[in-house]
Every structure is written in C-alpha cells, then in structure tokens.
Design an enzyme around this catalytic site. Structure first.
Site, PDB file in Angstrom:
ATOM      1  N   LYS A  57      11.708  80.608  -5.784  1.00  0.00           N
ATOM      2  CA  LYS A  57      11.923  79.259  -6.300  1.00  0.00           C
ATOM      3  C   LYS A  57      13.108  79.193  -7.253  1.00  0.00           C
ATOM      4  O   LYS A  57      13.844  78.202  -7.262  1.00  0.00           O
ATOM      5  CB  LYS A  57      10.652  78.758  -6.990  1.00  0.00           C
ATOM      6  CG  LYS A  57       9.503  78.491  -6.023  1.00  0.00           C
ATOM      7  CD  LYS A  57       8.285  77.938  -6.732  1.00  0.00           C
ATOM      8  CE  LYS A  57       7.167  77.631  -5.753  1.00  0.00           C
ATOM      9  NZ  LYS A  57       5.961  77.084  -6.423  1.00  0.00           N
ATOM     10  N   LYS A 107       5.244  78.386   6.727  1.00  0.00           N
ATOM     11  CA  LYS A 107       4.004  77.758   6.297  1.00  0.00           C
ATOM     12  C   LYS A 107       4.180  76.257   6.118  1.00  0.00           C
ATOM     13  O   LYS A 107       5.228  75.798   5.648  1.00  0.00           O
ATOM     14  CB  LYS A 107       3.549  78.396   4.981  1.00  0.00           C
ATOM     15  CG  LYS A 107       2.176  77.956   4.514  1.00  0.00           C
ATOM     16  CD  LYS A 107       1.797  78.723   3.250  1.00  0.00           C
ATOM     17  CE  LYS A 107       0.415  78.300   2.753  1.00  0.00           C
ATOM     18  NZ  LYS A 107       0.033  79.003   1.521  1.00  0.00           N
ATOM     19  N   LYS A 155       4.299  71.270   1.126  1.00  0.00           N
ATOM     20  CA  LYS A 155       4.632  69.992   0.509  1.00  0.00           C
ATOM     21  C   LYS A 155       6.121  69.891   0.226  1.00  0.00           C
ATOM     22  O   LYS A 155       6.683  68.797   0.200  1.00  0.00           O
ATOM     23  CB  LYS A 155       3.881  69.829  -0.818  1.00  0.00           C
ATOM     24  CG  LYS A 155       2.372  69.760  -0.722  1.00  0.00           C
ATOM     25  CD  LYS A 155       1.794  69.677  -2.128  1.00  0.00           C
ATOM     26  CE  LYS A 155       0.281  69.661  -2.134  1.00  0.00           C
ATOM     27  NZ  LYS A 155      -0.241  69.614  -3.511  1.00  0.00           N
TER      28      LYS A 155
END
Length: 416
Positions: free
Chosen positions: A185, A280, A283
């Site tokens: 991230k 995967k 969101k």
C-alpha cells in the site's frame, strides 16, 4: 481482521505450532533465556521458530473445541470485523460475514465495524459516517443476530485506541516493517503521502483481538501474517510484564493476554475479481465491474456477470490452474446455490458460458435479494440501529476495560 469457520473447518487435533513451554505463568525457563540472552533475542527466536506458522484449526459448530473460556464455562470467544470503506461486496460476504452466522450459535462472538482502520489512507469523512452505518446494517441483514452476538463500532469502545498505544511501546519497529500489506500500500500511495497509521495498524489489529481475550480469529489467507504478529506480541507482553512481575504490583499474575488461534475457511475465503481470476475481489479495485456488491440491483448484477472475463476452453471445470476465471465463477455459483462442489462440477461440465452465466446470475439474485430487503428495513429504522450498536458497545466495553486495566496495572501505571 480483516479481513473468517464453519463445521467444515480443519481439525484442532493438529494445533498451530506452539512453544514447548507454557506462557500461563508469564515466565520463560532460564535455560531458554541463557540461549537467547535478552528479550529481543527471545522474540527473534520466536519468529524463527514460528516461520512455518499454519492454521490447523477446524471448529465444529455443534461442539466447541478446546478448553472453556474464562468468561463463559461453555463458550469460546471469537472476534472479527470489516472495514467501512467502499461497498461490502461478495468477497467480504463469502470470505467473512456469511461464515460468522453459524458461529454465533456456539461461540461468544464480537463482530464490530473497524472504523479506526478505515482512516489509514485518505478518505471522505461523510462517506465514513454513512459506510459505518451501512456496514452495521449489512451485518444484521446477512443474519448476524444481536441477541447472540455483540455488534458495535470499534471507535465506540475507547479501549481499542488506548491499548494500541500501550502495545506500540512493546512492538519492535522491525516487525512492522516486514508487513507485506504495508509495503504494497505504501508503494502505491508513495512514501511522502503515507501516514504513520498505515505502518502501525497491525498493532491496532492486535489490540482489537487481545482486548477480548479471544480464543479464535477468523482470518483470510492475506491476514495470517497480521494475526501471527498479534500472537507474538501477546507472548512478548506476557513475558515483559506478566507472571511474577504483575503479581508484585498487586495483579493476579500469569499471562496478561490469551494467545489466539486463527480460523481460515477452506473455501470462499478468496473470492476473485470478475475481471481477473488471479486477483482478489477488492473494494479498492478501480473498476466496479470487478466485483458484485451486496446491494447491487438485479440489472447491475446481470450486466456484471454478462461482461465478466471468461476463457475459450470447452466445458466448465474446477481447479484447472490455466482457468482461474472458470474456477472462480464455479465457486461463486457453488456458494450461492448451496450445492456441493461435486454437484456443481457434474451439472456444469458440459455447459457453455452463455448458459452458465444465466444460471449464475439467477443464483446471485436469489441469494442476495432477501439480504437487500432486510437491509432496507433496518436502514429505515435508525433508532433501532443506533440502540443496537450502543448496547453492543456497552457489552464490549465491559470486557475490554477489564483487560485494559490489567495491562495498565501490569505495566506499572498509577491506578486511576
């Protein structure tokens, strides 16, 4: 936590690798201390011993495994939660929320909305407010029963943030630097824009778990590293402050924290993207086409399935590594229809994609429609939702505050 099981989990007859000495007394044998030389070396030894950590837990819904919880003579305790970021999608549901439902009948369960975790990356304040309520309503609409499980908002129990600070003082920075999700991230966001919270949120996750003296934590494969950090941190704090040291300060002595075990569902834990069967469902994916949101209308679901990525192989089959999209879509159909893998394989082996997409769409709409109806009912009664969350927070705070007070005492703070 993020980031969940059922009667089909793996068996506790093969527990996760543990140290041969007991942590219940908070004391490590002198023989081991001579070898490790210091607490930092001891924790390094922990990490070396535990490099092959695996979840070997299988919990039967009809019969709890292991010893009794200290708070309830018959029920073990489980905690889990979902971030109120973006929209709850099929991956969140099948990988976590759906798996919670049978747990509440057998275990003492705490399911919370982890809003403190949602601010580690840039976010819209109004969206956080709305998404927190939406997520709570979705929990209930999916079958979480507030008479059996405690449902609350993480930030409504202040002990989460307080314990995180105390645990931060005992967490080596090297442990956090190795967290895979932080590396991924921070690389995307850029080092100049990354807040400290993104680095330290595994400590908050540990606080979420350890506050409730949890026996088991439902986790996906991508969260196993964070749970292992929680386990190691519990053992480190137990060694540094527990046992006789705590007793000399007027405490009960022994271990401060219970060391939790992971629970990983064998299927549905990693529902993959509709646009890339090797990634995967997420969101944060830029395209909404990549996921089925739990509140998507029928026409949106139909359109997404119609446009989802497939392949040119004849027939349909599970577990072919060259056909990740085929395996993912068949798995979704299996979980939505409630059939066995064998039944689905036999039904679909001769189908073409056009026929299969129609039956998959129907299965999704049929499964999600009752959830959507119940969600609308809950959201129409804001007083009911607020009351339920307040009651859940009160129950959770009673347990969390007791743990927090023990930690303050064991760490030598002057009592309030």
């Amino acid at each position: 936590m993020g980031r969940s099981v059922l009667s089909h989990f793996l068996n506790l007859s093969n527990p996760s690798p543990r140290f041969t000495y007991s942590l219940s007394s908070g004391v490590i044998p002198s023989k081991l201390l001579k070898k490790s030389g210091s607490i930092d070396q001891h924790c390094l030894l922990n990490r070396q011993i535990r490099t092959d950590f695996r979840c070997c837990c299988s919990i039967s819904v009809s019969q709890p495994a292991g010893q009794e919880s200290s708070s309830s003579p018959l029920r073990k305790r489980i905690v889990s939660g979902v971030q109120p970021t973006g929209t709850i999608h099929l991956g969140n549901y099948l990988g976590a929320i759906k798996n919670w439902i049978p747990l509440q009948n057998t275990y003492e369960t705490f399911f919370f909305i982890v809003d403190l975790h949602a601010i580690t990356l840039p976010y819209e304040t109004q969206q956080l407010f709305k998404a927190t309520r939406d997520t709570a309503a979705i929990y209930l609409a999916c079958g979480v029963d507030s008479s059996k499980a405690s449902v609350f908002v993480q930030s409504h129990v202040r002990a989460h943030a307080e314990l995180m600070w105390l645990l931060s003082s005992a967490t080596p920075i090297g442990w956090l630097n190795k967290m895979i999700q932080f590396k991924e991230k921070s690389r995307k966001a850029g080092d100049e824009n990354v807040g400290v919270g993104l680095l330290t949120y595994p400590v908050l996750m540990a606080s979420d778990i350890l506050l409730y003296q949890s026996d088991f934590v439902p986790v996906g494969e991508d969260q196993k590293q964070h749970l292992e950090l929680t386990r190691e941190l519990a053992e480190r704090v137990n060694y540094l402050y527990g046992g006789r040291k705590w007793k000399k300060l007027g405490g009960q002595g022994g271990a401060i924290f219970k060391v939790p075990e992971p629970l990983i569902p064998p299927e549905g834990a990693r529902v993959m993207s509709l646009t890339d069967g090797r990634s995967k469902m997420s969101k944060s994916a830029s395209s909404d086409q990549s996921r089925i949101n739990l509140l998507d209308p029928k026409d949106v679901i139909a359109n997404k399935i119609k446009r989802c990525k497939t392949d040119s192989f004849p027939g349909l089959e599970f577990d072919n590594p060259e056909r990740p999209e085929c395996n993912n879509l068949l798995t979704i159909y299996q979980l939505m229809s409630g059939r066995t893998k064998e039944e689905v394989a036999q039904e679909c082996q001769g189908m073409n994609w056009g026929v299969f997409k129609r039956i998959l769409t129907d299965a999704l709409i049929d499964h999600l429609h009752p959830i959507q109806v119940r969600y609308e009912e809950i959201m129409s009664d804001s007083a009911y939702l607020d009351r339920l969350l307040a009651e859940g927070a009160t129950k959770a705070a009673d347990i969390a505050d007791a743990t927090l007070n023990n930690v303050y005492q064991a760490m030598g703070f002057l009592r309030r």
